[in-house]
Design a protein around this motif. Sequence first.
Motif, PDB file in Angstrom:
ATOM      1  N   ALA A 220       0.805  -1.209   0.000  1.00  0.00           N
ATOM      2  CA  ALA A 220       0.000   0.000   0.000  1.00  0.00           C
ATOM      3  C   ALA A 220       0.841   1.264   0.000  1.00  0.00           C
ATOM      4  O   ALA A 220       0.416   2.302  -0.508  1.00  0.00           O
ATOM      5  N   ASP A 221       2.068   1.191   0.520  1.00  0.00           N
ATOM      6  CA  ASP A 221       2.872   2.409   0.658  1.00  0.00           C
ATOM      7  C   ASP A 221       3.519   2.841  -0.656  1.00  0.00           C
ATOM      8  O   ASP A 221       3.483   4.022  -1.017  1.00  0.00           O
ATOM      9  N   ASP A 222       4.103   1.900  -1.384  1.00  0.00           N
ATOM     10  CA  ASP A 222       4.831   2.273  -2.601  1.00  0.00           C
ATOM     11  C   ASP A 222       4.262   1.631  -3.875  1.00  0.00           C
ATOM     12  O   ASP A 222       4.802   1.829  -4.960  1.00  0.00           O
ATOM     13  N   GLY A 223       3.198   0.848  -3.747  1.00  0.00           N
ATOM     14  CA  GLY A 223       2.567   0.253  -4.919  1.00  0.00           C
ATOM     15  C   GLY A 223       3.297  -0.927  -5.511  1.00  0.00           C
ATOM     16  O   GLY A 223       2.927  -1.407  -6.592  1.00  0.00           O
ATOM     17  N   ARG A 224       4.307  -1.426  -4.838  1.00  0.00           N
ATOM     18  CA  ARG A 224       5.080  -2.541  -5.374  1.00  0.00           C
ATOM     19  C   ARG A 224       4.237  -3.809  -5.459  1.00  0.00           C
ATOM     20  O   ARG A 224       3.543  -4.179  -4.515  1.00  0.00           O
ATOM     21  N   LEU A 225       4.289  -4.484  -6.610  1.00  0.00           N
ATOM     22  CA  LEU A 225       3.587  -5.750  -6.791  1.00  0.00           C
ATOM     23  C   LEU A 225       4.378  -6.863  -6.107  1.00  0.00           C
ATOM     24  O   LEU A 225       5.539  -7.093  -6.417  1.00  0.00           O
ATOM     25  N   LEU A 226       3.733  -7.571  -5.183  1.00  0.00           N
ATOM     26  CA  LEU A 226       4.388  -8.655  -4.461  1.00  0.00           C
ATOM     27  C   LEU A 226       4.065 -10.031  -5.035  1.00  0.00           C
ATOM     28  O   LEU A 226       4.915 -10.923  -5.030  1.00  0.00           O
ATOM     29  N   ALA A 227       2.853 -10.190  -5.542  1.00  0.00           N
ATOM     30  CA  ALA A 227       2.463 -11.505  -6.065  1.00  0.00           C
ATOM     31  C   ALA A 227       1.230 -11.362  -6.938  1.00  0.00           C
ATOM     32  O   ALA A 227       0.435 -10.426  -6.787  1.00  0.00           O
ATOM     33  N   HIS A 228       1.099 -12.322  -7.837  1.00  0.00           N
ATOM     34  CA  HIS A 228      -0.049 -12.352  -8.752  1.00  0.00           C
ATOM     35  C   HIS A 228      -0.320 -13.804  -9.102  1.00  0.00           C
ATOM     36  O   HIS A 228       0.606 -14.578  -9.351  1.00  0.00           O
ATOM     37  N   SER A 229      -1.598 -14.172  -9.110  1.00  0.00           N
ATOM     38  CA  SER A 229      -1.965 -15.538  -9.454  1.00  0.00           C
ATOM     39  C   SER A 229      -3.267 -15.503 -10.247  1.00  0.00           C
ATOM     40  O   SER A 229      -4.145 -14.674  -9.972  1.00  0.00           O
ATOM     41  N   GLU A 230      -3.387 -16.368 -11.241  1.00  0.00           N
ATOM     42  CA  GLU A 230      -4.616 -16.429 -12.011  1.00  0.00           C
ATOM     43  C   GLU A 230      -4.922 -17.861 -12.418  1.00  0.00           C
ATOM     44  O   GLU A 230      -4.035 -18.712 -12.473  1.00  0.00           O
ATOM     45  N   LEU A 231      -6.199 -18.092 -12.680  1.00  0.00           N
ATOM     46  CA  LEU A 231      -6.662 -19.418 -13.058  1.00  0.00           C
ATOM     47  C   LEU A 231      -7.558 -19.284 -14.272  1.00  0.00           C
ATOM     48  O   LEU A 231      -8.535 -18.530 -14.266  1.00  0.00           O
ATOM     49  N   ARG A 232      -7.225 -20.015 -15.336  1.00  0.00           N
ATOM     50  CA  ARG A 232      -8.023 -19.991 -16.563  1.00  0.00           C
ATOM     51  C   ARG A 232      -8.802 -21.301 -16.660  1.00  0.00           C
ATOM     52  O   ARG A 232      -8.473 -22.186 -17.426  1.00  0.00           O
ATOM     53  N   LEU A 233      -9.817 -21.364 -15.848  1.00  0.00           N
ATOM     54  CA  LEU A 233     -10.660 -22.557 -15.796  1.00  0.00           C
ATOM     55  C   LEU A 233     -12.108 -22.107 -15.808  1.00  0.00           C
ATOM     56  O   LEU A 233     -12.522 -21.301 -14.972  1.00  0.00           O
ATOM     57  N   GLU A 234     -12.878 -22.591 -16.771  1.00  0.00           N
ATOM     58  CA  GLU A 234     -14.250 -22.140 -16.953  1.00  0.00           C
ATOM     59  C   GLU A 234     -15.072 -22.296 -15.676  1.00  0.00           C
ATOM     60  O   GLU A 234     -15.054 -23.344 -15.020  1.00  0.00           O
ATOM     61  N   LYS A 235     -15.762 -21.224 -15.302  1.00  0.00           N
ATOM     62  CA  LYS A 235     -16.664 -21.198 -14.147  1.00  0.00           C
ATOM     63  C   LYS A 235     -15.961 -21.636 -12.858  1.00  0.00           C
ATOM     64  O   LYS A 235     -16.499 -22.409 -12.062  1.00  0.00           O
ATOM     65  N   SER A 236     -14.748 -21.112 -12.651  1.00  0.00           N
ATOM     66  CA  SER A 236     -13.967 -21.509 -11.478  1.00  0.00           C
ATOM     67  C   SER A 236     -14.022 -20.495 -10.346  1.00  0.00           C
ATOM     68  O   SER A 236     -13.530 -20.759  -9.246  1.00  0.00           O
ATOM     69  N   HIS A 237     -14.609 -19.345 -10.585  1.00  0.00           N
ATOM     70  CA  HIS A 237     -14.521 -18.251  -9.619  1.00  0.00           C
ATOM     71  C   HIS A 237     -15.063 -18.621  -8.234  1.00  0.00           C
ATOM     72  O   HIS A 237     -14.408 -18.375  -7.219  1.00  0.00           O
ATOM     73  N   SER A 238     -16.255 -19.197  -8.203  1.00  0.00           N
ATOM     74  CA  SER A 238     -16.891 -19.454  -6.915  1.00  0.00           C
ATOM     75  C   SER A 238     -16.151 -20.500  -6.094  1.00  0.00           C
ATOM     76  O   SER A 238     -16.158 -20.447  -4.860  1.00  0.00           O
ATOM     77  N   THR A 239     -15.511 -21.445  -6.743  1.00  0.00           N
ATOM     78  CA  THR A 239     -14.846 -22.532  -6.019  1.00  0.00           C
ATOM     79  C   THR A 239     -13.354 -22.303  -5.799  1.00  0.00           C
ATOM     80  O   THR A 239     -12.763 -22.939  -4.915  1.00  0.00           O
ATOM     81  N   HIS A 240     -12.738 -21.410  -6.570  1.00  0.00           N
ATOM     82  CA  HIS A 240     -11.287 -21.285  -6.504  1.00  0.00           C
ATOM     83  C   HIS A 240     -10.773 -19.924  -6.042  1.00  0.00           C
ATOM     84  O   HIS A 240      -9.591 -19.788  -5.750  1.00  0.00           O
ATOM     85  N   LEU A 241     -11.639 -18.907  -6.000  1.00  0.00           N
ATOM     86  CA  LEU A 241     -11.165 -17.572  -5.655  1.00  0.00           C
ATOM     87  C   LEU A 241     -10.531 -17.523  -4.271  1.00  0.00           C
ATOM     88  O   LEU A 241      -9.410 -17.024  -4.101  1.00  0.00           O
TER      89      LEU A 241
END
Length: 234
Positions: free
Chosen positions: A21-42
Amino acid sequence: MSLILSLETSSPVCSVALHRADDGRLLAHSELRLEKSHSTHLSILVQQMLDNTGHRMADLAAVAVSDGPGSYTGLRIGGAAAKGLCFALDIPLIAVSTLQALAWQAARHTAAPEKCLYCPMLDARRMEVYAAIYTDTGEEVLAPTPLILDPNTLSEQLAQGPVLYFGSGAAKFTPLVLGQSNAGFLTGIEPSAVAVGALAVEAFRRQQFQDVAYYEPFYLKEVYTTTPKSDMRP
């Protein structure tokens, strides 16, 4: 350390990111490309990212969410998850325009970003898109709006100078403006929690927060539903 957790669920890609929050540095990023996965994997993606970076929920200073427009179901899932975390941790909620976050990405893929306008387009079925126009600094030239695409769509902006089009709806616009020298197209620009988080850091500094109790995603259009035939009465 104060951190901002960002959630992007407006598209088929389920994406999370963690910024300082202080300097905006990105610490980590993760993504999932699986159809209709949001509710079970978020929630799993969030917890795994925190574990992998050695942080806890208690380290979060705010939660940011992609505000829309986009998938109705996806936006509902992201909004509900963000609100739940904010309630539980007593931290603020930040809403980031999905279209503005796309424009932020596109500007960073452009050699001379100040020379162009940026038009993200999200597919809204048939020849309709959700679109907006921004400068390279994020200034809103055209507010998010639903558009029916034809050869005259956004002609006023295109006549004034270079405009870059991108997003899931841009491919439908390509054949309509072929031969117009001011029209350019970018591929590979997708909704991402990294862009949401980058804009959320600035909103956090300005204390631009949502009312957690009453927040609703920006759907842009009313959702149309149909009644199953089995539920119809004569």
